[in-house]
Scaffold this motif. Structure first.
Motif, PDB file in Angstrom:
ATOM      1  N   THR A   1       0.801  -1.023  -0.084  1.00 22.77           N
ATOM      2  CA  THR A   1      -0.086  -0.019   0.063  1.00 22.77           C
ATOM      3  C   THR A   1       0.682   1.365  -0.046  1.00 22.77           C
ATOM      4  OG1 THR A   1       0.021   0.169   2.410  1.00 22.77           O
ATOM      5  CG2 THR A   1      -1.774  -1.251   1.458  1.00 22.77           C
ATOM      6  N   THR A   2       0.192   2.435  -0.173  1.00 20.73           N
ATOM      7  CA  THR A   2       0.768   3.759  -0.437  1.00 20.73           C
ATOM      8  C   THR A   2       1.369   4.044   1.140  1.00 20.73           C
ATOM      9  OG1 THR A   2      -0.830   4.465  -1.682  1.00 20.73           O
ATOM     10  CG2 THR A   2       0.517   6.354  -0.822  1.00 20.73           C
ATOM     11  N   VAL A   3       0.884   3.313   2.301  1.00 16.41           N
ATOM     12  CA  VAL A   3       1.264   3.643   3.784  1.00 16.41           C
ATOM     13  C   VAL A   3       2.549   2.983   3.884  1.00 16.41           C
ATOM     14  CG1 VAL A   3       0.791   2.966   5.961  1.00 16.41           C
ATOM     15  CG2 VAL A   3      -1.222   3.810   4.519  1.00 16.41           C
ATOM     16  N   ASP A   4       2.774   1.818   3.326  1.00 18.61           N
ATOM     17  CA  ASP A   4       3.934   1.202   3.312  1.00 18.61           C
ATOM     18  C   ASP A   4       5.165   1.833   2.764  1.00 18.61           C
ATOM     19  OD1 ASP A   4       2.701  -1.229   4.625  1.00 18.61           O
ATOM     20  OD2 ASP A   4       2.181  -1.908   2.514  1.00 18.61           O
ATOM     21  N   VAL A   5       4.812   2.265   1.642  1.00 18.86           N
ATOM     22  CA  VAL A   5       5.948   3.141   0.908  1.00 18.86           C
ATOM     23  C   VAL A   5       6.159   4.318   1.338  1.00 18.86           C
ATOM     24  CG1 VAL A   5       6.890   3.905  -1.519  1.00 18.86           C
ATOM     25  CG2 VAL A   5       5.324   1.938  -1.192  1.00 18.86           C
TER      26      VAL A   5
END
Length: 319
Positions: A272-276
């Protein structure tokens, strides 16, 4: 399930032992050829501690589990920046040189920004689900790695030849080459065993390859960095500790993800965008903490560690 868990442990052991043998053998050959110690540290040792991530990511992509490959890189960098720096700073406050703060850490930040841009595919959407890290993206990453290596060797030339400590006796060239071959073989076998077993466990538990990559795989392949940095911090060698993390982060993004994408383009599915974004935020936090008296204090290390534990809790909550 138990057999696969055993294979995962064996795979991790082979990968870590192989990376250690590869690094030791390559460094021994380099010393015998009178390559400066600083060049060995900035290139061979950094590449050696990132070798597990390289082989696991390559094997994951080639086996059709790209989420595990991307998750391995992102998870390893989060693991490095939050848990490893956090633990090392709690063991002993880490003094950061001005040159590292001004030049080295910004390179890691730039690499993280480049990866975020590539994952977002032109910022057409805030979601990265379904986006592809193409061969062209891989080429851009490898160009960034070439620039990093040019910078590294420029610093080495300016610094001159560093005298050897004399702590390690010289290794014969034949023995060094033998360890390189044995280390590579262990990395290949261990990576195949690790990725295959982790994928089967993920399928049986209903956990995505991306989450497995962000947690189990990333943690397993980051063990060399964790051990190196914590021991270095305990011995008061904070420059080695922080340099190991920053160098590994750059290698992971620019070389490992770049090479993997060139060989086998990867479609993002479970990341997800959260991880990156957290990967980028984590290295920015190290940069900000380093500006305060050029030191990462114990309380700052505790904050980084707490953020990592919170992220792990968030991943488990969203399973």
């Amino acid at each position: 399930m138990l057999l696969n868990a055993l294979f995962i442990i064996i795979g991790v052991a082979l990968v870590l032992w192989g990376a250690d043998r590869l690094t030791e053998g390559a460094a021994g050959v380099a010393r015998k050829m009178r390559v400066p110690e600083i060049v060995i540290g900035l290139t061979i040792v950094a590449a050696g501690t990132s070798a597990p991530e390289l082989f696991v990511s390559l094997v994951s992509a080639l086996k059709g589990t790209p989420d595990m490959a991307v998750g391995n890189v992102i998870g390893s960098n989060i693991f490095n920046s939050l848990l490893i720096v956090g633990c090392a700073a709690m063991v002993a406050p880490m003094t950061i040189s001005k040159n590292t703060v001004v030049k080295d850490i910004p390179f890691a930040v730039a690499a993280s920004v480049l990866m975020l841009v590539i994952c977002m595919d032109g910022w057409q959407s805030l979601s990265i689900l379904g986006n592809t890290i193409s061969r062209l993206d891989g080429c851009w990453l490898l160009l960034g790695f070439a620039a990093f290596m040019y910078y590294t060797f420029s610093v080495a030339r300016q610094g001159g030849v560093v005298e050897e400590s004399g702590e390690k006796e010289e290794m014969p060239v034949w023995k060094g080459l033998l360890w390189v071959v044995v280390g590579l073989a262990c990395l290949v076998v261990g990576s195949n065993l690790f990725v295959g077993s982790a994928s089967l466990v993920a399928t049986e538990l209903g956990v995505s390859d991306g989450v497995i990559g962000l947690t189990i795989v990333a943690g397993g392949t980051s063990l060399p960095e964790l051990a190196t940095s914590v021991v270095a911090a305990r011995k008061g060698q904070s420059a080695i500790a922080i340099g190991n993390v920053i160098g590994s982060n750059v290698f992971n993004i620019l070389l490992i993800l770049g090479l993997t994408a060139v060989i086998s383009p990867m479609q993002i599915g479970g990341i997800t965008t959260v991880d990156v974004s957290l990967m980028l935020i984590s290295v920015v936090l190290i940069w900000l903490f380093s500006y305060t008296k050029f030191t990462v204090e114990r309380w700052e290390g505790a904050l980084l560690t707490a953020l990592f534990l919170g992220y792990m809790g968030w991943l488990l909550y969203n399973l």
